[in-house]
Design a protein around this motif. Structure first.
Motif, PDB file in Angstrom:
ATOM      1  N   GLY A   1      42.884  32.701  52.492  1.00  0.00           N
ATOM      2  CA  GLY A   1      44.100  32.479  51.720  1.00  0.00           C
ATOM      3  C   GLY A   1      43.980  32.865  50.262  1.00  0.00           C
ATOM      4  N   HIS A   2      42.745  32.999  49.767  1.00  0.00           N
ATOM      5  CA  HIS A   2      42.516  33.344  48.356  1.00  0.00           C
ATOM      6  C   HIS A   2      41.413  34.395  48.301  1.00  0.00           C
ATOM      7  N   ALA A   3      41.679  35.529  48.954  1.00  0.00           N
ATOM      8  CA  ALA A   3      40.651  36.567  49.125  1.00  0.00           C
ATOM      9  C   ALA A   3      40.153  37.119  47.796  1.00  0.00           C
ATOM     10  N   GLU A   4      41.040  37.266  46.820  1.00  0.00           N
ATOM     11  CA  GLU A   4      40.615  37.839  45.549  1.00  0.00           C
ATOM     12  C   GLU A   4      39.923  36.813  44.668  1.00  0.00           C
ATOM     13  N   MET A   5      40.062  35.521  44.971  1.00  0.00           N
ATOM     14  CA  MET A   5      39.278  34.507  44.268  1.00  0.00           C
ATOM     15  C   MET A   5      37.835  34.563  44.751  1.00  0.00           C
ATOM     16  N   ALA A   6      37.631  34.973  45.999  1.00  0.00           N
ATOM     17  CA  ALA A   6      36.287  35.101  46.551  1.00  0.00           C
ATOM     18  C   ALA A   6      35.649  36.430  46.213  1.00  0.00           C
ATOM     19  N   SER A   7      36.407  37.314  45.555  1.00  0.00           N
ATOM     20  CA  SER A   7      35.871  38.632  45.212  1.00  0.00           C
ATOM     21  C   SER A   7      36.461  39.079  43.877  1.00  0.00           C
ATOM     22  N   GLY A   8      37.589  39.811  43.926  1.00  0.00           N
ATOM     23  CA  GLY A   8      38.214  40.254  42.691  1.00  0.00           C
ATOM     24  C   GLY A   8      39.242  41.335  42.937  1.00  0.00           C
ATOM     25  N   SER A   9      39.972  41.680  41.914  1.00  0.00           N
ATOM     26  CA  SER A   9      41.010  42.701  42.019  1.00  0.00           C
ATOM     27  C   SER A   9      40.380  44.044  42.397  1.00  0.00           C
ATOM     28  N   GLY A  10      40.974  44.683  43.409  1.00  0.00           N
ATOM     29  CA  GLY A  10      40.504  46.001  43.806  1.00  0.00           C
ATOM     30  C   GLY A  10      39.245  46.004  44.641  1.00  0.00           C
TER      31      GLY A  10
ATOM     32  N   ASP B   1      36.897  45.816  47.914  1.00  0.00           N
ATOM     33  CA  ASP B   1      37.147  46.237  49.297  1.00  0.00           C
ATOM     34  C   ASP B   1      37.179  45.057  50.256  1.00  0.00           C
ATOM     35  N   VAL B   2      36.378  44.003  49.992  1.00  0.00           N
ATOM     36  CA  VAL B   2      36.330  42.888  50.926  1.00  0.00           C
ATOM     37  C   VAL B   2      37.661  42.135  50.948  1.00  0.00           C
ATOM     38  N   ALA B   3      38.324  42.029  49.784  1.00  0.00           N
ATOM     39  CA  ALA B   3      39.645  41.394  49.745  1.00  0.00           C
ATOM     40  C   ALA B   3      40.675  42.265  50.435  1.00  0.00           C
ATOM     41  N   ALA B   4      40.603  43.575  50.207  1.00  0.00           N
ATOM     42  CA  ALA B   4      41.535  44.501  50.859  1.00  0.00           C
ATOM     43  C   ALA B   4      41.380  44.458  52.374  1.00  0.00           C
ATOM     44  N   LEU B   5      40.150  44.307  52.844  1.00  0.00           N
ATOM     45  CA  LEU B   5      39.900  44.233  54.283  1.00  0.00           C
ATOM     46  C   LEU B   5      40.549  42.990  54.888  1.00  0.00           C
ATOM     47  N   MET B   6      40.453  41.862  54.189  1.00  0.00           N
ATOM     48  CA  MET B   6      41.086  40.642  54.704  1.00  0.00           C
ATOM     49  C   MET B   6      42.603  40.748  54.690  1.00  0.00           C
ATOM     50  N   ARG B   7      43.158  41.448  53.713  1.00  0.00           N
ATOM     51  CA  ARG B   7      44.618  41.655  53.698  1.00  0.00           C
ATOM     52  C   ARG B   7      45.054  42.584  54.827  1.00  0.00           C
ATOM     53  N   ALA B   8      44.231  43.561  55.151  1.00  0.00           N
ATOM     54  CA  ALA B   8      44.597  44.555  56.162  1.00  0.00           C
ATOM     55  C   ALA B   8      44.521  43.994  57.578  1.00  0.00           C
TER      56      ALA B   8
ATOM     57  N   LEU C   1      41.301  37.668  59.387  1.00  0.00           N
ATOM     58  CA  LEU C   1      39.908  38.064  59.227  1.00  0.00           C
ATOM     59  C   LEU C   1      39.256  37.314  58.067  1.00  0.00           C
ATOM     60  N   LEU C   2      38.053  36.824  58.283  1.00  0.00           N
ATOM     61  CA  LEU C   2      37.197  36.306  57.223  1.00  0.00           C
ATOM     62  C   LEU C   2      36.111  37.344  56.998  1.00  0.00           C
ATOM     63  N   ALA C   3      35.948  37.817  55.771  1.00  0.00           N
ATOM     64  CA  ALA C   3      34.954  38.846  55.478  1.00  0.00           C
ATOM     65  C   ALA C   3      34.186  38.481  54.225  1.00  0.00           C
ATOM     66  N   LYS C   4      32.908  38.785  54.217  1.00  0.00           N
ATOM     67  CA  LYS C   4      32.073  38.549  53.043  1.00  0.00           C
ATOM     68  C   LYS C   4      31.016  39.633  52.953  1.00  0.00           C
TER      69      LYS C   4
ATOM     70  N   ASP D   1      42.900  47.410  65.600  1.00  0.00           N
ATOM     71  CA  ASP D   1      43.595  48.696  65.603  1.00  0.00           C
ATOM     72  C   ASP D   1      43.016  49.594  64.514  1.00  0.00           C
ATOM     73  N   PRO D   2      42.458  50.753  64.870  1.00  0.00           N
ATOM     74  CA  PRO D   2      41.883  51.642  63.852  1.00  0.00           C
ATOM     75  C   PRO D   2      42.871  52.024  62.758  1.00  0.00           C
ATOM     76  N   ALA D   3      44.169  52.048  63.082  1.00  0.00           N
ATOM     77  CA  ALA D   3      45.164  52.403  62.076  1.00  0.00           C
ATOM     78  C   ALA D   3      45.166  51.394  60.924  1.00  0.00           C
ATOM     79  N   ALA D   4      44.896  50.125  61.237  1.00  0.00           N
ATOM     80  CA  ALA D   4      44.859  49.096  60.195  1.00  0.00           C
ATOM     81  C   ALA D   4      43.643  49.246  59.301  1.00  0.00           C
ATOM     82  N   LEU D   5      42.667  50.018  59.764  1.00  0.00           N
ATOM     83  CA  LEU D   5      41.408  50.166  59.040  1.00  0.00           C
ATOM     84  C   LEU D   5      41.251  51.543  58.407  1.00  0.00           C
ATOM     85  N   ALA D   6      42.323  52.335  58.437  1.00  0.00           N
ATOM     86  CA  ALA D   6      42.226  53.732  58.004  1.00  0.00           C
ATOM     87  C   ALA D   6      41.728  53.869  56.568  1.00  0.00           C
ATOM     88  N   GLU D   7      42.159  52.981  55.681  1.00  0.00           N
ATOM     89  CA  GLU D   7      41.767  53.120  54.272  1.00  0.00           C
ATOM     90  C   GLU D   7      40.289  52.826  54.044  1.00  0.00           C
ATOM     91  N   PHE D   8      39.609  52.283  55.060  1.00  0.00           N
ATOM     92  CA  PHE D   8      38.195  51.951  54.920  1.00  0.00           C
ATOM     93  C   PHE D   8      37.298  52.923  55.683  1.00  0.00           C
TER      94      PHE D   8
END
Length: 356
Positions: A239-248, A250-257, A261-264, A307-314
């Motif tokens: 729920g607070h992915a960028e608090m666990a990482s930061g703006s921009g 990749d780990v926060a972007a992955l959780m949004r995509a 997903l929980l990612a660290k 879905d690979p389409a959800a992961l295209a930016e990574f």
């Protein structure tokens, strides 16, 4: 002999073996249709039932998860009575960028604990986020314990100690009651005994487990019922992915995509991610390269059924030639969702030379 023991309601196996990891190629640097470089590493993909659906390299050797273990450390502190939730709990499991919100959140945890920045024992550092670090240096500011990327975890450790009447000055000692509680939780959630104990970059004890064990721990956290320590950590970080990482980051972007997903991530090319149904992946890049960590983790998630389409930016950062893309970093074929089915165009291949 590796004998299993029972911890609480979980079966804890013997410690993973300490050896030189038997890594294999997991990512290629492809330039103009030619493999220019190779990143080695190990990858594990777990199904919803916990079974290993894919293993590459050495998923059972002892290794250090680095900051990818922070969600487990956060669970340990909640089990010991830490009352945080929401963004402050996410910060407890963070490798933050040192943004204003991260510093303010850490100060808030210290305030709740009744201590100050001077009580922190993490190593002073500049902010981890490149843009934040550059601004910090331009302003003539020096390294600080508050700016160091693990300060939220350390503030929460002090808070946990205070609540339990444990001494504050030596909270990083592996024999301290807090760190013994963390070690117990590591063994419980990974399902295996700790192989070695050393010191992480921030000064906290660091426990060696296996890549397989790290994936199991992530799955235990994401499948736990709401309101349990594990469930609270998963909810807060997602729920607070960028608090666990930061703006921009990749780990926060992955959780949004990927919803749910929980990612660290962790230094030296470590990534763990898990879904609420128990599917989980863990990645270790042998040379610690982030440029390989991200596409390999994305490919592992696709192999797990995302879905690979959800992961295209990574999928992998481009390799440039003359200022234009002529190739990319991409995961090996063994990580294809259906091996051999995904076309592999030679991205950026130069056109054939026309005879004069």
């Amino acid at each position: 002999m590796n004998q299993a023991v029972v911890y609480g309601s979980s079966l804890v196996a013997g410690a993973p073996v300490v050896r030189e990891p038997r890594h294999v190629p997991v990512a290629h640097l492809v330039r103009g249709g030619v493999v220019e470089g190779v990143h080695h590493g190990s990858v594990v993909v777990l199904g919803a039932d916990g079974a290993v659906e894919l293993r590459l390299g050495d998923i059972e050797a002892a290794f250090y998860p680095r900051s990818a273990l922070k969600p487990v450390q956060a669970v340990a502190m909640l089990r010991a009575g830490l009352p945080l939730d929401g963004e402050l709990l996410s910060l407890t499991a963070a490798s933050h960028s040192g943004e204003a919100r991260h510093l303010a959140g850490t100060r808030r945890i210290l305030e709740l604990a009744g201590v100050t920045e001077d009580d922190l024992r993490n190593v002073p550092d500049l902010p981890y986020g490149p843009a934040v670090r550059e601004a910090w240096v331009r302003e003539g500011r020096r390294p600080s314990r508050l700016a160091q990327n693990c300060s939220g975890k350390h503030a929460a450790m002090l808070y946990t100690c205070g609540l339990n009447g444990w001494p504050l000055e030596d909270y990083l000692d592996p024999d301290h009651p807090l760190q013994r509680a963390v070690a117990d939780t590591v063994e419980d959630l990974t399902g295996q005994a700790i192989a070695r104990v050393t010191v992480d970059g921030c000064g906290a004890p660091l426990f060696a487990v296996s890549l397989h064990g790290l994936a199991r721990a992530a799955a235990r956290i994401t499948t736990a019922p709401a309101g349990t320590p594990e469930g609270r950590v998963a909810h807060a970080v997602r729920g607070h992915a960028e608090m666990a990482s930061g703006s921009g980051r990749d780990v926060a972007a992955l959780m949004r995509a990927v919803p749910g997903l929980l990612a660290k991530d962790g230094f030296e090319g470590v990534q763990v991610a898990a879904l609420p149904d128990g599917r989980a992946v863990a990645v270790k890049i042998a040379d610690g390269a982030d440029r390989a960590r991200v596409p390999v983790a994305a490919a592992a998630l696709a192999r797990a059924g995302i879905d690979p389409a959800a992961l295209a930016e990574f999928a992998g950062e481009p390799l440039l030639g003359g200022g234009r893309p002529v190739g990319s970093v991409r995961a090996v074929r063994a990580l294809d969702p259906a091996p051999g089915s995904r076309p592999r165009p030679d991205e950026g291949r130069l056109p054939a030379r026309t005879p004069a």
